[in-house]
Motif scaffolding. Structure first.
Motif, PDB file in Angstrom:
ATOM      1  N   HIS A 183      33.420  67.100  66.216  1.00 58.64           N
ATOM      2  CA  HIS A 183      33.817  67.137  67.788  1.00 58.64           C
ATOM      3  C   HIS A 183      34.502  65.916  67.881  1.00 58.64           C
ATOM      4  O   HIS A 183      34.437  64.934  67.326  1.00 58.64           O
ATOM      5  CB  HIS A 183      32.689  67.146  68.839  1.00 58.64           C
ATOM      6  CG  HIS A 183      31.650  68.558  68.624  1.00 58.64           C
ATOM      7  ND1 HIS A 183      32.215  69.669  68.611  1.00 58.64           N
ATOM      8  CD2 HIS A 183      30.527  68.470  68.326  1.00 58.64           C
ATOM      9  CE1 HIS A 183      31.239  70.574  68.692  1.00 58.64           C
ATOM     10  NE2 HIS A 183      30.112  69.947  68.040  1.00 58.64           N
ATOM     11  N   LYS A 184      35.192  65.732  69.350  1.00 55.70           N
ATOM     12  CA  LYS A 184      35.755  64.686  69.628  1.00 55.70           C
ATOM     13  C   LYS A 184      35.133  63.447  69.975  1.00 55.70           C
ATOM     14  O   LYS A 184      34.011  63.436  70.146  1.00 55.70           O
ATOM     15  CB  LYS A 184      37.022  64.896  70.993  1.00 55.70           C
ATOM     16  CG  LYS A 184      37.771  63.537  71.430  1.00 55.70           C
ATOM     17  CD  LYS A 184      38.542  64.290  72.743  1.00 55.70           C
ATOM     18  CE  LYS A 184      39.114  62.993  72.967  1.00 55.70           C
ATOM     19  NZ  LYS A 184      39.875  62.823  74.377  1.00 55.70           N
ATOM     20  N   ASP A 185      35.416  62.175  69.425  1.00 56.56           N
ATOM     21  CA  ASP A 185      34.893  60.970  69.283  1.00 56.56           C
ATOM     22  C   ASP A 185      33.833  60.710  68.441  1.00 56.56           C
ATOM     23  O   ASP A 185      32.691  60.213  68.405  1.00 56.56           O
ATOM     24  CB  ASP A 185      34.431  60.661  70.771  1.00 56.56           C
ATOM     25  CG  ASP A 185      35.416  60.382  71.495  1.00 56.56           C
ATOM     26  OD1 ASP A 185      36.683  59.729  71.113  1.00 56.56           O
ATOM     27  OD2 ASP A 185      35.423  60.419  72.813  1.00 56.56           O
ATOM     28  N   VAL A 186      33.550  61.858  67.537  1.00 59.51           N
ATOM     29  CA  VAL A 186      32.563  61.547  66.266  1.00 59.51           C
ATOM     30  C   VAL A 186      33.142  60.808  65.486  1.00 59.51           C
ATOM     31  O   VAL A 186      34.273  60.799  64.970  1.00 59.51           O
ATOM     32  CB  VAL A 186      32.365  63.002  65.433  1.00 59.51           C
ATOM     33  CG1 VAL A 186      31.723  62.657  64.247  1.00 59.51           C
ATOM     34  CG2 VAL A 186      31.549  63.946  66.483  1.00 59.51           C
ATOM     35  N   ILE A 187      32.379  59.628  65.016  1.00 58.64           N
ATOM     36  CA  ILE A 187      32.838  58.704  63.829  1.00 58.64           C
ATOM     37  C   ILE A 187      31.651  58.791  62.895  1.00 58.64           C
ATOM     38  O   ILE A 187      30.486  59.012  62.719  1.00 58.64           O
ATOM     39  CB  ILE A 187      32.552  57.208  64.454  1.00 58.64           C
ATOM     40  CG1 ILE A 187      33.505  57.180  65.552  1.00 58.64           C
ATOM     41  CG2 ILE A 187      32.848  56.271  63.319  1.00 58.64           C
ATOM     42  CD1 ILE A 187      33.684  55.791  66.151  1.00 58.64           C
ATOM     43  N   ARG A 188      32.334  59.217  61.666  1.00 54.35           N
ATOM     44  CA  ARG A 188      31.682  59.311  60.357  1.00 54.35           C
ATOM     45  C   ARG A 188      32.001  58.167  59.390  1.00 54.35           C
ATOM     46  O   ARG A 188      33.162  58.104  59.203  1.00 54.35           O
ATOM     47  CB  ARG A 188      32.017  60.837  59.794  1.00 54.35           C
ATOM     48  CG  ARG A 188      31.765  61.909  60.620  1.00 54.35           C
ATOM     49  CD  ARG A 188      31.747  63.165  59.756  1.00 54.35           C
ATOM     50  NE  ARG A 188      31.476  64.311  60.519  1.00 54.35           N
ATOM     51  CZ  ARG A 188      30.659  65.164  60.397  1.00 54.35           C
ATOM     52  NH1 ARG A 188      29.719  64.957  59.608  1.00 54.35           N
ATOM     53  NH2 ARG A 188      30.398  66.050  61.326  1.00 54.35           N
ATOM     54  N   GLY A 189      31.175  57.253  58.980  1.00 57.99           N
ATOM     55  CA  GLY A 189      31.587  56.359  57.940  1.00 57.99           C
ATOM     56  C   GLY A 189      30.643  55.258  58.172  1.00 57.99           C
ATOM     57  O   GLY A 189      29.743  55.099  59.256  1.00 57.99           O
ATOM     58  N   MET A 190      30.935  54.247  57.513  1.00 59.66           N
ATOM     59  CA  MET A 190      31.848  54.038  56.568  1.00 59.66           C
ATOM     60  C   MET A 190      31.229  54.465  55.041  1.00 59.66           C
ATOM     61  O   MET A 190      30.357  53.722  54.458  1.00 59.66           O
ATOM     62  CB  MET A 190      32.663  52.927  56.387  1.00 59.66           C
ATOM     63  CG  MET A 190      33.269  52.388  57.602  1.00 59.66           C
ATOM     64  SD  MET A 190      34.749  53.112  57.909  1.00 59.66           S
ATOM     65  CE  MET A 190      35.945  52.590  56.391  1.00 59.66           C
ATOM     66  N   HIS A 191      31.553  55.447  54.296  1.00 59.41           N
ATOM     67  CA  HIS A 191      31.019  55.956  53.263  1.00 59.41           C
ATOM     68  C   HIS A 191      31.530  55.869  51.837  1.00 59.41           C
ATOM     69  O   HIS A 191      32.743  55.621  51.740  1.00 59.41           O
ATOM     70  CB  HIS A 191      30.712  57.500  53.392  1.00 59.41           C
ATOM     71  CG  HIS A 191      29.946  58.085  54.787  1.00 59.41           C
ATOM     72  ND1 HIS A 191      30.535  59.257  55.292  1.00 59.41           N
ATOM     73  CD2 HIS A 191      28.834  57.377  55.449  1.00 59.41           C
ATOM     74  CE1 HIS A 191      29.606  59.245  56.522  1.00 59.41           C
ATOM     75  NE2 HIS A 191      28.725  58.308  56.626  1.00 59.41           N
ATOM     76  N   PHE A 192      30.623  55.818  50.999  1.00 53.81           N
ATOM     77  CA  PHE A 192      31.019  55.597  49.347  1.00 53.81           C
ATOM     78  C   PHE A 192      29.868  56.015  48.640  1.00 53.81           C
ATOM     79  O   PHE A 192      28.528  55.927  48.948  1.00 53.81           O
ATOM     80  CB  PHE A 192      31.548  54.147  49.059  1.00 53.81           C
ATOM     81  CG  PHE A 192      30.606  53.031  49.512  1.00 53.81           C
ATOM     82  CD1 PHE A 192      29.698  52.760  48.682  1.00 53.81           C
ATOM     83  CD2 PHE A 192      30.735  52.620  50.901  1.00 53.81           C
ATOM     84  CE1 PHE A 192      29.020  51.585  49.164  1.00 53.81           C
ATOM     85  CE2 PHE A 192      29.843  51.673  51.272  1.00 53.81           C
ATOM     86  CZ  PHE A 192      29.116  50.911  50.395  1.00 53.81           C
ATOM     87  N   GLN A 193      30.093  56.211  47.326  1.00 57.87           N
ATOM     88  CA  GLN A 193      28.878  56.292  46.334  1.00 57.87           C
ATOM     89  C   GLN A 193      28.868  54.994  45.413  1.00 57.87           C
ATOM     90  O   GLN A 193      30.075  54.518  45.046  1.00 57.87           O
ATOM     91  CB  GLN A 193      28.596  57.380  45.634  1.00 57.87           C
ATOM     92  CG  GLN A 193      28.566  58.602  46.566  1.00 57.87           C
ATOM     93  CD  GLN A 193      28.016  59.870  45.617  1.00 57.87           C
ATOM     94  OE1 GLN A 193      27.620  60.713  46.297  1.00 57.87           O
ATOM     95  NE2 GLN A 193      28.457  59.957  44.265  1.00 57.87           N
ATOM     96  N   THR A 194      27.784  54.370  45.189  1.00 56.40           N
ATOM     97  CA  THR A 194      27.839  53.151  44.238  1.00 56.40           C
ATOM     98  C   THR A 194      27.653  53.669  42.926  1.00 56.40           C
ATOM     99  O   THR A 194      27.360  54.779  42.195  1.00 56.40           O
ATOM    100  CB  THR A 194      26.350  52.329  44.409  1.00 56.40           C
ATOM    101  OG1 THR A 194      25.378  53.270  44.450  1.00 56.40           O
ATOM    102  CG2 THR A 194      26.455  51.859  45.980  1.00 56.40           C
TER     103      THR A 194
END
Length: 184
Positions: free
Chosen positions: A53-64
């Motif tokens: 949806h609008k204004d969803v923030i996903r992150g800040m992602h990575f795999q080690t």
């Protein structure tokens, strides 16, 4: 496709050709031969997408390590501000970020190398973000950096975040396992 380098080493923008007619649009986001010709030797192991949806923030992602991955990201429907943060020790851009609008309209594709954290803010409801990765999801290697800890202005008064994303460490408190130039 056109390849554009960014100020962060290894982070690339692909600008594919957009074919448009009375039926709509056609955009090729990945071509193995093109990638090989341009030394982008990327072997995709997993693909998935999110709808936000609008204004969803996903992150800040990575795999080690040893399950880190190169990630290819594009938006087949909607629009986002995509943000990438360099978390590689000894990188001249460590702690610096890059942002770009990705949308179904502009068709741009990001190639995100190992050692960079990735996140985005959805600018429209029902935005689809598609990811292609060189490793499979590994829960014990799944990690992240707190979205508001490295100076990027998300321009969002009431962001919608997962409980998991709210608990990530800040960049200053995170001990990075990534070293610039290793396993890139």
């Amino acid at each position: 496709m056109q390849i554009v380098d960014t100020k962060i080493s290894g982070l690339k923008i692909l600008k594919p050709k957009i074919f448009e007619d009375e039926r709509g649009k056609f955009i090729k986001t990945f071509n193995n031969n093109f990638f090989k010709e341009h030394n982008l030797n990327i072997e995709i192991k997993e693909t998935y997408f999110s709808i936000s949806h609008k204004d969803v923030i996903r992150g800040m992602h990575f795999q080690t390590p040893p399950f880190e991955h190169v990630k290819i990201v594009y938006v087949p429907y909607g629009k986002i501000i995509d943000v990438v943060l360099d978390i590689r020790k000894n990188s001249s851009t460590f702690g610096k970020y890059f942002s770009i609008e990705l949308s179904s309209k502009n068709g741009k594709v990001l190639i995100i190398p190992k050692g960079l954290a990735h996140g985005f803010k959805s600018l429209e409801d029902n935005t689809n973000v598609t990811y292609m990765q060189t490793s499979c999801y590994t829960p014990n290697s799944d990690s992240g950096i707190k979205f508001d800890s490295f100076g990027f202005d998300w321009d969002c008064k009431t962001p919608k975040l997962s409980d998991r994303d709210k608990l990530f460490l800040s960049l200053k408190d995170f001990e990075t396992p990534f070293v610039f130039g290793e396993n890139q």
